[in-house]
Design a protein around this motif. Structure first.
Motif, PDB file in Angstrom:
ATOM      1  N   ASP A  99     -45.645  13.086  -9.779  1.00  0.00           N
ATOM      2  CA  ASP A  99     -46.489  14.158 -10.326  1.00  0.00           C
ATOM      3  C   ASP A  99     -46.603  15.349  -9.377  1.00  0.00           C
ATOM      4  O   ASP A  99     -46.572  16.499  -9.815  1.00  0.00           O
ATOM      5  CB  ASP A  99     -47.905  13.631 -10.624  1.00  0.00           C
ATOM      6  CG  ASP A  99     -47.910  12.627 -11.767  1.00  0.00           C
ATOM      7  OD1 ASP A  99     -46.920  12.571 -12.521  1.00  0.00           O
ATOM      8  OD2 ASP A  99     -48.915  11.891 -11.902  1.00  0.00           O
ATOM      9  N   GLU A 100     -46.773  15.070  -8.072  1.00  0.00           N
ATOM     10  CA  GLU A 100     -47.000  16.152  -7.102  1.00  0.00           C
ATOM     11  C   GLU A 100     -45.803  17.101  -7.032  1.00  0.00           C
ATOM     12  O   GLU A 100     -45.974  18.318  -7.019  1.00  0.00           O
ATOM     13  CB  GLU A 100     -47.276  15.568  -5.711  1.00  0.00           C
ATOM     14  CG  GLU A 100     -48.586  14.824  -5.599  1.00  0.00           C
ATOM     15  CD  GLU A 100     -48.670  13.976  -4.331  1.00  0.00           C
ATOM     16  OE1 GLU A 100     -47.931  14.262  -3.367  1.00  0.00           O
ATOM     17  OE2 GLU A 100     -49.482  13.045  -4.313  1.00  0.00           O
ATOM     18  N   THR A 101     -44.585  16.545  -7.007  1.00  0.00           N
ATOM     19  CA  THR A 101     -43.388  17.386  -6.942  1.00  0.00           C
ATOM     20  C   THR A 101     -43.244  18.197  -8.226  1.00  0.00           C
ATOM     21  O   THR A 101     -42.943  19.388  -8.175  1.00  0.00           O
ATOM     22  CB  THR A 101     -42.123  16.529  -6.712  1.00  0.00           C
ATOM     23  OG1 THR A 101     -42.311  15.720  -5.552  1.00  0.00           O
ATOM     24  CG2 THR A 101     -40.894  17.400  -6.524  1.00  0.00           C
TER      25      THR A 101
ATOM     26  N   ILE B 280     -36.348   8.038   1.562  1.00  0.00           N
ATOM     27  CA  ILE B 280     -36.917   9.127   0.762  1.00  0.00           C
ATOM     28  C   ILE B 280     -35.999   9.413  -0.425  1.00  0.00           C
ATOM     29  O   ILE B 280     -34.796   9.618  -0.245  1.00  0.00           O
ATOM     30  CB  ILE B 280     -37.067  10.406   1.627  1.00  0.00           C
ATOM     31  CG1 ILE B 280     -37.991  10.165   2.831  1.00  0.00           C
ATOM     32  CG2 ILE B 280     -37.510  11.605   0.803  1.00  0.00           C
ATOM     33  CD1 ILE B 280     -39.452  10.139   2.547  1.00  0.00           C
ATOM     34  N   GLN B 281     -36.579   9.452  -1.614  1.00  0.00           N
ATOM     35  CA  GLN B 281     -35.834   9.825  -2.818  1.00  0.00           C
ATOM     36  C   GLN B 281     -35.808  11.350  -2.951  1.00  0.00           C
ATOM     37  O   GLN B 281     -36.528  12.065  -2.253  1.00  0.00           O
ATOM     38  CB  GLN B 281     -36.485   9.201  -4.059  1.00  0.00           C
ATOM     39  CG  GLN B 281     -36.403   7.685  -4.125  1.00  0.00           C
ATOM     40  CD  GLN B 281     -34.996   7.185  -4.377  1.00  0.00           C
ATOM     41  OE1 GLN B 281     -34.223   7.786  -5.101  1.00  0.00           O
ATOM     42  NE2 GLN B 281     -34.655   6.061  -3.757  1.00  0.00           N
TER      43      GLN B 281
ATOM     44  N   LEU C 186     -43.960   9.395  10.317  1.00  0.00           N
ATOM     45  CA  LEU C 186     -45.192   9.640   9.574  1.00  0.00           C
ATOM     46  C   LEU C 186     -44.879  10.028   8.128  1.00  0.00           C
ATOM     47  O   LEU C 186     -45.510   9.535   7.187  1.00  0.00           O
ATOM     48  CB  LEU C 186     -45.989  10.763  10.257  1.00  0.00           C
ATOM     49  CG  LEU C 186     -47.281  11.213   9.590  1.00  0.00           C
ATOM     50  CD1 LEU C 186     -48.334  10.127   9.646  1.00  0.00           C
ATOM     51  CD2 LEU C 186     -47.798  12.489  10.244  1.00  0.00           C
ATOM     52  N   LEU C 187     -43.873  10.884   7.941  1.00  0.00           N
ATOM     53  CA  LEU C 187     -43.473  11.294   6.587  1.00  0.00           C
ATOM     54  C   LEU C 187     -42.945  10.099   5.787  1.00  0.00           C
ATOM     55  O   LEU C 187     -43.248   9.957   4.598  1.00  0.00           O
ATOM     56  CB  LEU C 187     -42.417  12.395   6.649  1.00  0.00           C
ATOM     57  CG  LEU C 187     -42.914  13.765   7.102  1.00  0.00           C
ATOM     58  CD1 LEU C 187     -41.746  14.734   7.244  1.00  0.00           C
ATOM     59  CD2 LEU C 187     -43.939  14.332   6.134  1.00  0.00           C
TER      60      LEU C 187
ATOM     61  N   ILE D  46     -41.429  17.383   0.336  1.00  0.00           N
ATOM     62  CA  ILE D  46     -41.587  17.520   1.782  1.00  0.00           C
ATOM     63  C   ILE D  46     -41.056  18.873   2.250  1.00  0.00           C
ATOM     64  O   ILE D  46     -41.716  19.598   2.996  1.00  0.00           O
ATOM     65  CB  ILE D  46     -40.864  16.375   2.531  1.00  0.00           C
ATOM     66  CG1 ILE D  46     -41.600  15.048   2.343  1.00  0.00           C
ATOM     67  CG2 ILE D  46     -40.698  16.688   4.006  1.00  0.00           C
ATOM     68  CD1 ILE D  46     -40.794  13.825   2.768  1.00  0.00           C
ATOM     69  N   CYS D  47     -39.857  19.226   1.796  1.00  0.00           N
ATOM     70  CA  CYS D  47     -39.230  20.476   2.248  1.00  0.00           C
ATOM     71  C   CYS D  47     -40.005  21.702   1.773  1.00  0.00           C
ATOM     72  O   CYS D  47     -40.174  22.663   2.527  1.00  0.00           O
ATOM     73  CB  CYS D  47     -37.779  20.542   1.794  1.00  0.00           C
ATOM     74  SG  CYS D  47     -36.724  19.339   2.631  1.00  0.00           S
TER      75      CYS D  47
END
Length: 196
Positions: A65-67, A150-151, A136-137, A158-159
């Motif tokens: 949802d966030e992306t 990471i998918q 941490l990420l 993140i980027c």
């Protein structure tokens, strides 16, 4: 019925549509065809929910949802929480650019990015970040497993957030010394205007 459309991967061409020839001026017919497939309620707009149902990672999980919200907000010129066909067409180009970058950093072609690949990606993008920060990420954004990765959706998220907060930091770090003094309210303003 809404939600019955199968997810579409950004790496695959959209499903052929009989209406693909009626694309508005300046919109790629394939993007228009995909827009019609994703617009499940035929409103003429794509919502976060519709976008989420349409985009999948390499492991067939839907984008988070966030992306989806970050991307919708980026291409939502009317601030309505949804995008029209022009915004969607630009969004597809944006996703494809990130996917190309993701595949470049996914050196073992596993479909996800490992700790070492993430470190190399940051370095090549010009970020001088510690292994602890990458760890941490991974702890925050990777699915729980013995070997967290990471998918694509989280990589984009993140980027985008890293780029945004780096831009905010550089506005304050006018001398490019790598340190800034911030008041509490300045810090909150940075977070609210860049991240929410």
């Amino acid at each position: 019925a809404p939600g019955t459309q199968p997810p579409l991967s950004p790496s695959e061409p959209p499903m052929a549509s009989p209406h693909a020839g009626n694309a508005p001026p300046g919109v790629d017919p394939e993007a228009f065809s995909w827009f019609q497939a994703v617009d499940a309620d035929h409103s003429g707009y794509i919502s976060v929910k519709e976008l989420k149902q349409a985009l999948v990672n390499s492991n067939w999980s839907t984008f988070n949802d966030e992306t989806c919200l970050l991307m919708i907000n980026m291409f939502d010129k009317s601030r309505s929480g949804r995008i029209d066909v022009y915004g969607f067409s630009a969004l597809l180009r944006f996703i494809q650019q990130w996917k190309n970058l993701f595949q470049q950093y996914d050196r073992d072609h596993s479909g996800s990015i490992s700790f070492n690949e993430l470190q190399q990606a940051f370095s090549q993008m010009g970020y001088n970040l510690s292994p602890q920060f990458s760890q941490l990420l991974l702890a925050r954004y990777a699915q729980r497993s013995a070997n967290p990765t990471i998918q694509l959706d989280r990589f984009i998220q993140i980027c985008m957030q890293l780029q945004s907060t780096t831009d905010a930091f550089r506005e304050k770090d006018t001398g490019l010394v790598g340190n800034v003094r911030l008041s509490y309210e300045d810090f909150l303003t940075m977070v609210v205007t860049r991240m929410m």
